[in-house]
Design a protein around this motif. Structure first.
Motif, PDB file in Angstrom:
ATOM      1  N   PHE A  96       0.915  -1.293  -0.089  1.00 46.92           N
ATOM      2  CA  PHE A  96       0.012  -0.017   0.093  1.00 46.92           C
ATOM      3  C   PHE A  96       0.806   1.207   0.035  1.00 46.92           C
ATOM      4  O   PHE A  96       1.650   1.520   0.930  1.00 46.92           O
ATOM      5  CB  PHE A  96      -0.695   0.137   1.167  1.00 46.92           C
ATOM      6  CG  PHE A  96      -2.048  -1.056   1.178  1.00 46.92           C
ATOM      7  CD1 PHE A  96      -2.921  -1.026   0.134  1.00 46.92           C
ATOM      8  CD2 PHE A  96      -1.813  -1.956   1.973  1.00 46.92           C
ATOM      9  CE1 PHE A  96      -3.892  -2.217   0.124  1.00 46.92           C
ATOM     10  CE2 PHE A  96      -2.830  -3.241   2.172  1.00 46.92           C
ATOM     11  CZ  PHE A  96      -3.801  -2.978   0.995  1.00 46.92           C
ATOM     12  N   ARG A 110       0.276   4.073   0.400  1.00 46.99           N
ATOM     13  CA  ARG A 110      -0.168   5.292   1.453  1.00 46.99           C
ATOM     14  C   ARG A 110       0.456   5.075   2.877  1.00 46.99           C
ATOM     15  O   ARG A 110       0.892   5.685   3.483  1.00 46.99           O
ATOM     16  CB  ARG A 110      -1.714   5.314   1.450  1.00 46.99           C
ATOM     17  CG  ARG A 110      -2.249   6.080   0.066  1.00 46.99           C
ATOM     18  CD  ARG A 110      -3.665   6.322   0.446  1.00 46.99           C
ATOM     19  NE  ARG A 110      -4.579   5.022   0.735  1.00 46.99           N
ATOM     20  CZ  ARG A 110      -5.538   5.018   1.511  1.00 46.99           C
ATOM     21  NH1 ARG A 110      -5.846   6.128   2.051  1.00 46.99           N
ATOM     22  NH2 ARG A 110      -6.115   3.870   2.165  1.00 46.99           N
ATOM     23  N   ALA A 126       3.730   5.906   2.461  1.00 48.96           N
ATOM     24  CA  ALA A 126       4.044   7.305   2.462  1.00 48.96           C
ATOM     25  C   ALA A 126       3.856   8.072   4.100  1.00 48.96           C
ATOM     26  O   ALA A 126       4.713   8.782   4.552  1.00 48.96           O
ATOM     27  CB  ALA A 126       2.884   8.036   1.700  1.00 48.96           C
ATOM     28  N   LEU A 127       3.109   7.206   4.874  1.00 52.37           N
ATOM     29  CA  LEU A 127       2.901   7.406   6.147  1.00 52.37           C
ATOM     30  C   LEU A 127       4.480   7.219   6.782  1.00 52.37           C
ATOM     31  O   LEU A 127       4.495   7.838   7.696  1.00 52.37           O
ATOM     32  CB  LEU A 127       1.697   6.463   6.723  1.00 52.37           C
ATOM     33  CG  LEU A 127       1.554   7.050   8.247  1.00 52.37           C
ATOM     34  CD1 LEU A 127       1.001   8.453   8.568  1.00 52.37           C
ATOM     35  CD2 LEU A 127       0.406   5.931   8.721  1.00 52.37           C
ATOM     36  N   PHE A 146       6.474   9.962   6.242  1.00 51.41           N
ATOM     37  CA  PHE A 146       6.175  11.192   6.824  1.00 51.41           C
ATOM     38  C   PHE A 146       6.404  11.032   8.126  1.00 51.41           C
ATOM     39  O   PHE A 146       7.056  11.860   8.719  1.00 51.41           O
ATOM     40  CB  PHE A 146       4.497  11.300   6.646  1.00 51.41           C
ATOM     41  CG  PHE A 146       3.875  12.476   7.362  1.00 51.41           C
ATOM     42  CD1 PHE A 146       3.909  13.719   6.706  1.00 51.41           C
ATOM     43  CD2 PHE A 146       3.288  12.460   8.381  1.00 51.41           C
ATOM     44  CE1 PHE A 146       3.497  14.718   7.249  1.00 51.41           C
ATOM     45  CE2 PHE A 146       2.851  13.687   9.031  1.00 51.41           C
ATOM     46  CZ  PHE A 146       2.911  14.789   8.551  1.00 51.41           C
ATOM     47  N   VAL A 197      -2.076  13.231   0.576  1.00 50.33           N
ATOM     48  CA  VAL A 197      -1.493  12.009   0.146  1.00 50.33           C
ATOM     49  C   VAL A 197      -1.761  10.674   0.928  1.00 50.33           C
ATOM     50  O   VAL A 197      -1.976   9.745   0.377  1.00 50.33           O
ATOM     51  CB  VAL A 197       0.020  12.468   0.018  1.00 50.33           C
ATOM     52  CG1 VAL A 197       0.787  11.099  -0.133  1.00 50.33           C
ATOM     53  CG2 VAL A 197       0.427  13.311  -0.878  1.00 50.33           C
ATOM     54  N   LEU A 198      -1.778  11.262   2.271  1.00 50.68           N
ATOM     55  CA  LEU A 198      -2.231   9.957   3.072  1.00 50.68           C
ATOM     56  C   LEU A 198      -3.338   9.394   2.990  1.00 50.68           C
ATOM     57  O   LEU A 198      -3.786   8.220   3.364  1.00 50.68           O
ATOM     58  CB  LEU A 198      -1.470  10.644   4.659  1.00 50.68           C
ATOM     59  CG  LEU A 198      -0.078  10.826   4.742  1.00 50.68           C
ATOM     60  CD1 LEU A 198      -0.076  11.066   6.361  1.00 50.68           C
ATOM     61  CD2 LEU A 198       0.693   9.565   4.643  1.00 50.68           C
ATOM     62  N   VAL A 233      -4.767   3.838  -5.642  1.00 51.21           N
ATOM     63  CA  VAL A 233      -3.738   3.594  -5.348  1.00 51.21           C
ATOM     64  C   VAL A 233      -3.458   2.322  -4.353  1.00 51.21           C
ATOM     65  O   VAL A 233      -2.669   1.488  -4.556  1.00 51.21           O
ATOM     66  CB  VAL A 233      -2.845   4.619  -4.561  1.00 51.21           C
ATOM     67  CG1 VAL A 233      -2.071   5.785  -5.492  1.00 51.21           C
ATOM     68  CG2 VAL A 233      -3.570   5.162  -3.518  1.00 51.21           C
ATOM     69  N   ASP A 234      -4.516   2.156  -3.573  1.00 53.40           N
ATOM     70  CA  ASP A 234      -4.711   0.820  -3.081  1.00 53.40           C
ATOM     71  C   ASP A 234      -5.084  -0.668  -3.627  1.00 53.40           C
ATOM     72  O   ASP A 234      -4.336  -1.653  -3.253  1.00 53.40           O
ATOM     73  CB  ASP A 234      -5.851   0.938  -1.689  1.00 53.40           C
ATOM     74  CG  ASP A 234      -5.603   1.781  -0.687  1.00 53.40           C
ATOM     75  OD1 ASP A 234      -4.462   2.229  -0.863  1.00 53.40           O
ATOM     76  OD2 ASP A 234      -6.303   1.879   0.297  1.00 53.40           O
ATOM     77  N   SER A 255      -1.321  -2.974  -5.432  1.00 53.62           N
ATOM     78  CA  SER A 255      -0.483  -3.296  -4.061  1.00 53.62           C
ATOM     79  C   SER A 255       0.193  -4.573  -4.499  1.00 53.62           C
ATOM     80  O   SER A 255       0.314  -5.413  -3.524  1.00 53.62           O
ATOM     81  CB  SER A 255      -1.400  -3.186  -3.319  1.00 53.62           C
ATOM     82  OG  SER A 255      -2.225  -4.300  -3.246  1.00 53.62           O
TER      83      SER A 255
END
Lengths: 659, 99
Positions: free
Chosen positions: A635, A637, A640-641, A644, B21-22, B91-92, B95
């Motif tokens: 994933f 994101r 990205a987390l 971050f 983004v998150l 985006v998920d 994967s």
């Protein structure tokens, strides 16, 4: 070696018996300088026959015989050449080539021609050649005869190198060569599992003895800085060498001798060595191999003379072995094994005599030379019987062969009379003298050694009579398909020659003390000791005991019927003797089982311990990385987390540091 | 006007971008949020240049713009390709590249 080297012979503890130092001068004349031909001929035969392939099958055996006889001829020529010289200059050094030349350590390969080595060379090549000739007939039907003769020649070459070497290191090469050749010949019929096992056993047991000799040579180098006979013996006689070193040297050499000569505790291989072809047994027992140990001890006489403790060990081994072998011989039904047991016993006599010191060396060699004749004769006789009886070895299935095999019977009979020591045959002179010098040791020691030798003579008479009666007399207990016949002439002639030797050799060697005088420059003259028991009494006693042994055997085996299967209800001594007095069982319990447990525990430790650590570490890394891998979810994101969060951490850290 | 206000605005925009983004699944929106973060940084760079009285920050902002333009080309083409093959711009869903 430069100039003259002093080959000083034994200065015994008695002093009076010291021999004059014998100087080994450079060899002169074609015969002496070419002494290497003696070794080269059989070696050439071995190499040529092994490489030549089937082309040579038709003439290979005669070629091998020719090499053996040629070597014998050269030995005779060398013997005559030495005989021609005054007795104090009968040692010749034949420098061959420089082998190892490192710093202060030089080993030159050279030959030492002196009365002792030439006596052995004559025995080895003479009896060896007869056995070669006999083998031509015995192995006539064997498809691998060429290989067999190549090995026989190799055996001769190795043994000659052993006895002719002038340094312990060169001797060691021959020593190992003999071990190799015996391995090849005992396992000649390697498709038989028993033969293959026997060959391995002989080799491995010999390795134990070889270890002793190896360490002895290292010790010589460490102590004296050289390994040639002259240097080592000079060192052994100098007062600078400590008694402990000499004793250790003596014991190590004894260990080496025990391996090759099948003495306690390394006797077990010899009985199994009967798996080889019968002429091989004759060669091993009479001319080569087992005589090497006796040679080593007699050759090293300056070391043993200087160390009474080592000598004590030698006589103990000799006396114990002579009884040990004799007792085993009484219970064996296999004719070859009975003879093998008798070899162990006879070599025991020689070792006993060699351990007594200056008084005994000559008689050890005398018994060795005469034994070479009669034991070879006995084995060739046994081979002849087997040849006629479809390779049957069980004496319980013989009987009454005297009429069908007259020549075999006559030669075997003469050799039998020689081995039990009936005067005036050859065994008598040597054995009687050994018993005499054993008693002359004096004190309790003398009584024990003499008693053992005396009892041994009686037992020898008993079991040899048993062999003769079971084989040649009584009713015929043959298998139904047995058609015994006399062997061809190529086999009987060597037996006849050996029988003649067995009859006359002893008298010849004793006549005017010829052997004693011949060997005196090397081993010293036996001192004129005061006899504990008069020689005549010893002779009488010996003959009496021998007669008792014969009579016992006659009553037990001549008068009563011999069952075709070995009786089961027998005394525990017989049971023990049938199983080689538990020699194998002792080896198994003392060495093989503990060794097995040791290896098993080591394997366990290796599998569970060493491998456990390595495998555990790998499993740990694999398992934990398998878990850490789960963080990689795919994933974007969550990545990205992470970035971050990471960036936030860095910034916080920077701010904290700044503040 | 107080230059700090530009910085507040820049921080606000950056936070919105980071949150986008998150939190968002749509690749286009995520992409736009990235652009928002880049431009928030540009704004702060220009502001700092103004505060410090030199042009370094402004020069850097131009560099960022150039890089962002290149990144847009590459990024959009990747997103278009993903959309073509998977019929989705989430985006998920993309994967596959994982343990």
């Amino acid at each position: 070696m430069t100039g003259l080297t002093v080959l000083a012979a034994g200065t015994g503890p008695l002093g009076s018996a010291a021999a004059q130092p014998l100087e080994a001068v450079g060899a002169t004349g074609v015969v002496e300088r070419g002494a290497w031909v003696m070794i080269a001929l059989p070696l050439l035969g071995a190499v040529l026959l092994l490489l030549s392939g089937h082309v040579a099958n038709r003439w290979a055996h005669w070629f091998a015989v020719l090499m053996g006889v040629g070597s014998f001829g050269w030995a005779v020529a060398t013997f005559l050449s030495l005989l021609d010289k005054p007795s104090d200059s009968r040692a010749r050094n034949v420098q061959l080539f420089s082998w190892i030349h490192v710093g202060g350590f030089n080993v030159d390969v050279g030959l030492l021609l002196d009365p002792l080595s030439i006596s052995f060379a004559l025995l080895i090549t003479g009896v060896g050649s007869l056995i070669h000739i006999y083998s031509v007939g015995y192995m006539a039907d064997d498809p691998e005869r060429r290989r067999y003769f190549a090995y026989l020649n190799l055996f001769l070459a190795a043994m000659l190198l052993l006895v002719l070497a002038n340094s312990f290191l060169t001797l060691y090469v021959g020593w190992e060569g003999v071990g190799l050749a015996s391995y090849l010949l005992i396992g000649f019929w390697q498709y038989k599992p028993t033969a293959a096992t026997a060959a391995k056993k002989a080799f491995i047991v010999n390795r134990v003895g070889d270890l002793g000799l190896t360490i002895a040579i290292m010790l010589m180098f460490a102590t004296f800085g050289q390994v040639d006979f002259a240097g080592v013996f000079a060192g052994a006689q100098s007062s600078a060498t400590s008694q402990t070193t000499l004793t250790v040297l003596g014991l190590l050499l004894l260990l080496g001798a025990c391996g090759k000569s099948a003495q306690l505790p390394l006797q077990s291989w010899l009985l199994d060595a009967m798996e080889g072809p019968t002429p091989v047994s004759a060669l091993i027992h009479a001319a080569t191999m087992v005589t090497a140990g006796v040679y080593l001890i007699v050759r090293s006489n300056p070391i043993f003379d200087a160390s009474p403790d080592a000598q004590l060990a030698v006589v103990v081994v000799g006396a114990a072995t002579l009884l040990f072998g004799a007792i085993i011989g009484c219970a064996k039904d296999d004719i070859k094994r009975a003879l093998a047991a008798s070899t162990i016993s006879q070599i025991g006599y020689m070792i006993l005599a060699a351990g007594i010191g200056t008084a005994g060396y000559v008689f050890a060699i005398m018994l060795l030379l005469t034994h070479g004749f009669f034991k070879a004769g006995l084995f060739l006789g046994a081979g002849s019987v087997m040849h006629g009886m479809n390779d049957e070895v069980d004496m319980r299935k013989y009987g009454g062969l005297a009429r069908v095999m007259p020549i075999t019977f006559a030669t075997f009979g003469l050799c039998y009379l020689a081995i039990i020591g009936v005067p005036p045959l050859s065994g008598f002179f040597a054995k009687d003298k050994i018993i005499e010098v054993a008693f002359d040791e004096g004190g309790t020691r003398g009584w024990i050694l003499g008693g053992a030798a005396l009892v041994g003579a009686g037992i020898t008479a008993f079991y040899m009579t048993r062999v003769v009666i079971m084989t040649f007399f009584g009713p015929r207990r043959w298998e139904r398909d047995a058609h015994p016949h006399e062997s061809p002439r190529v086999m009987t002639w060597p037996m006849i020659v050996l029988a003649i030797g067995a009859v006359f050799a002893g008298a010849l060697l004793t006549f005017r003390d010829s052997l004693e005088k011949w060997l005196a420059p090397v081993v010293g003259t036996p001192p004129a000791e005061e006899h504990v028991i008069e020689p005549a009494v010893v002779t009488g006693l010996t003959l009496g005991i021998v007669t008792v042994g014969i009579l016992l055997a006659v009553t037990q085996y001549g008068r009563r019927a011999i069952p075709r299967t070995a009786p089961a209800a027998v005394s525990f001594v017989t049971v023990a003797a049938r199983r080689d007095l538990y020699g194998d069982a002792v080896n198994e319990a003392l060495f093989m089982r503990p060794g097995q447990y040791l290896t098993r525990s080591l394997v366990f430790l290796d599998n569970k311990g060493v491998d456990g650590i390595v495998n555990g570490l790998a499993a740990l890394v694999g398992g934990s990385s398998g878990r850490i891998r789960r963080l990689q979810t795919g994933f974007v994101r969550s990545y990205a987390l992470s970035i971050f969060g990471g960036a936030a951490l860095v910034i916080i850290a920077l701010l904290l540091v700044r503040l | 006007m107080n230059p700090a206000n530009y910085l507040y605005l820049s921080a606000l925009l950056f936070t919105i971008g980071a949150a986008g983004v998150l939190l968002r699944r749509n690749a286009i929106v995520v992409f736009m949020s990235v652009e928002l973060m880049l431009n928030a940084v540009n704004l702060s760079l220009v502001t700092f240049a103004r505060i410090n009285g030199n042009l370094d920050g402004q020069v850097t902002a131009f560099f960022v713009m150039v890089v962002a333009a290149a990144e847009v080309v590459v990024g959009l083409s990747i997103i278009v390709m993903i959309f073509r093959t998977r019929r989705s711009a989430s985006v998920d869903d993309a994967s596959l590249l994982k343990y």
